[in-house]
Design an enzyme around this catalytic site. Structure first.
Site, PDB file in Angstrom:
ATOM      1  N   GLY A  38       0.838  -1.207   0.000  1.00  0.00           N
ATOM      2  CA  GLY A  38       0.000   0.000   0.000  1.00  0.00           C
ATOM      3  C   GLY A  38       0.859   1.238   0.000  1.00  0.00           C
ATOM      4  O   GLY A  38       2.054   1.175  -0.289  1.00  0.00           O
ATOM      5  N   ASN A  39       0.253   2.374   0.292  1.00  0.00           N
ATOM      6  CA  ASN A  39       1.032   3.610   0.389  1.00  0.00           C
ATOM      7  C   ASN A  39       0.372   4.541   1.391  1.00  0.00           C
ATOM      8  O   ASN A  39      -0.676   4.238   1.942  1.00  0.00           O
ATOM      9  CB  ASN A  39       1.180   4.260  -0.985  1.00  0.00           C
ATOM     10  CG  ASN A  39      -0.160   4.625  -1.579  1.00  0.00           C
ATOM     11  OD1 ASN A  39      -0.839   5.504  -1.086  1.00  0.00           O
ATOM     12  ND2 ASN A  39      -0.573   3.905  -2.630  1.00  0.00           N
ATOM     13  N   ARG A  40       0.994   5.691   1.620  1.00  0.00           N
ATOM     14  CA  ARG A  40       0.569   6.565   2.709  1.00  0.00           C
ATOM     15  C   ARG A  40      -0.473   7.599   2.315  1.00  0.00           C
ATOM     16  O   ARG A  40      -0.703   8.545   3.050  1.00  0.00           O
ATOM     17  CB  ARG A  40       1.777   7.323   3.248  1.00  0.00           C
ATOM     18  CG  ARG A  40       2.782   6.487   3.945  1.00  0.00           C
ATOM     19  CD  ARG A  40       3.846   7.409   4.534  1.00  0.00           C
ATOM     20  NE  ARG A  40       5.109   6.728   4.711  1.00  0.00           N
ATOM     21  CZ  ARG A  40       5.369   5.962   5.750  1.00  0.00           C
ATOM     22  NH1 ARG A  40       4.461   5.781   6.679  1.00  0.00           N
ATOM     23  NH2 ARG A  40       6.546   5.364   5.844  1.00  0.00           N
TER      24      ARG A  40
END
Ligand code: CTP
Length: 402
Positions: free
Chosen positions: A211-213
């Protein structure tokens, strides 16, 4: 009279207060503007106005009882809560506001308010001491934080002969708040918009993901801004900590493939804004069992995710008339984003510098460049909400052109 609310469906909850008589006039005013009104009376509300008056003015059935079998077989409280564009509580008593703030559902009105996924507008009316009490003010602050909107109360003579803040707003002020909330007459009225937001999570095994932020703040704000200008807006969002914005249809998904499917299901649309930070890759094979440590390192084979922006930008009858992408760059922002616009086939691209020093990713402000076929325009550093409003206004201006 301009039918500013033509085709809009309003669920009007009338709670127990002397101001309930004004709600009868409110029904009339809403119907004059083309809205369909469905009335719900609380037990207290029915002490002040009769079901017959509400039914006659709304030309619909009046709903009062959570456990009425006929109502349940005909429509059911979940459908009742959702078959509308807006829920209006007028008058909203201190008691009903408290129930809403605490999520109580012990009668039809409070249950509908808990079950609805539509925006809610409350028009409080009560004695000024009750209005000023820490409990009521705290409850209202909680509700506002969750996106509930309010109109009034106003100051004036109260039913008990006292004077102070607590009178319910006049029907025409409530109508104005409703029109404002529904974006009635807004420049994007009649247009359908699709917005992607947040990150995507690509499952590796039942507990791990890629995923990512991304916080989703920018995408969510764009959906709200488009809806505020009257667009019928669908927000397809990856996992975020943000509340579902009122007035927007929210589809929550996890992976890029789910995001693409949800976007395609939301077509046709006039406008698509892809603000999501879609994971570029996913595990080629999603393991059904948790990958265990067994001394050696697991090899994770990746495969590319579908490009949602490029897919929506592709030629074909379902292509939205205006497709807007985002470009997160850390160097040569305008040059890279200009090339990205061409590569993806979208009409506009909003480029932002996400290098760590700018604090854009996850932060509240953004410095963007709006790039179209004719070049780049740099906007000042703005809060993300203002970037969203400015972009929505640019989109509205674009649709105004012949
Ligand atoms: N996008 C998308 N689907 C993907 C990847 C990206 O819809 N699978 C969209 C994003 O929502 C955004 C734009 O494409 O509107 C960003 O393009 P992308 O190629 O991912 O660019 P960057 O994230 O800026 O990264 P890179 O420079 O590595 O290409």
């Amino acid at each position: 009279m301009a039918a500013m609310l033509h085709g809009r469906r309003i669920l009007l909850i009338i709670a127990g207060g002397i101001a309930a008589y004004k709600s009868l006039d409110l029904i009339r005013r809403l119907r004059e503007r083309g809205a369909a009104v469905r009335g719900v009376l609380t037990k207290g509300g029915a002490q002040f106005v009769t079901p017959l008056s509400v039914a006659t003015l709304s030309r619909d059935k009046v709903y009062q009882d959570l456990f009425s079998l006929t109502d349940e077989s005909e429509i059911g409280h979940i459908r009742l809560a959702r078959e509308c564009d807006l829920v209006v509580v007028a008058p909203a008593t201190a008691d009903l506001l408290a129930k809403m703030a605490h999520g109580l559902a012990d009668d039809l009105a409070s249950t509908l308010l808990l079950a609805t996924d539509k925006p809610i507008l409350v028009a409080p009316a009560m004695n000024f001491v009750m209005w000023n009490s820490a409990a009521t003010q705290g409850n209202l602050a909680t509700l506002r934080q969750r996106g509930v909107r309010s109109v009034g109360p106003e100051s004036g003579e109260l039913a008990e002969g006292e004077t102070g803040m607590g009178r319910m707003s006049e029907p025409l002020s409530i109508v104005a708040a409703i029109e404002d909330l529904l974006g009635a007459g807004g420049p994007l009225r009649g247009k359908r918009a699709l917005v992607t937001s947040g990150p995507t999570y690509e499952a590796v095994d039942p507990v791990r993901f890629i995923g990512n932020r991304s916080s989703g703040k920018q995408g969510h704000a764009i959906a709200v801004a488009l809806a505020a200008l009257g667009a019928d807006t669908t927000l397809v969002s990856g996992p975020t900590h943000l509340a579902d914005p009122p007035g927007v249809a929210v589809k929550r998904i996890e992976s890029a493939e789910e995001m693409l499917a949800a976007c395609q299901a939301a077509l046709p649309a006039d406008i698509a804004v892809c603000a999501a930070a879609v994971a570029d890759w996913r595990a080629r094979e999603r393991r059904n069992q948790k990958i265990k440590k067994n001394g050696s390192l697991p090899a994770l084979e990746l495969t590319e995710n579908p490009d949602i922006l490029a897919t929506l930008s592709g030629k074909g009858p379902a292509r939205p008339r205006l497709v807007v992408g985002f470009a997160a760059e850390t160097e040569d922002v305008i040059k890279n984003a200009t090339a990205k616009r061409r590569r993806k086939g979208c009409d506009w691209i909003v480029a932002n510098d996400v290098s760590a020093a700018t604090g854009t990713f996850g932060g509240d402000a953004n410095t963007v460049h709006l790039i179209d076929a004719s070049g780049a325009e740099t906007w000042p550093r703005l809060p993300k909400d203002d970037v969203a409003r400015r972009l929505a206004q640019r989109i509205a201006d674009h649709f105004k052109q012949p």
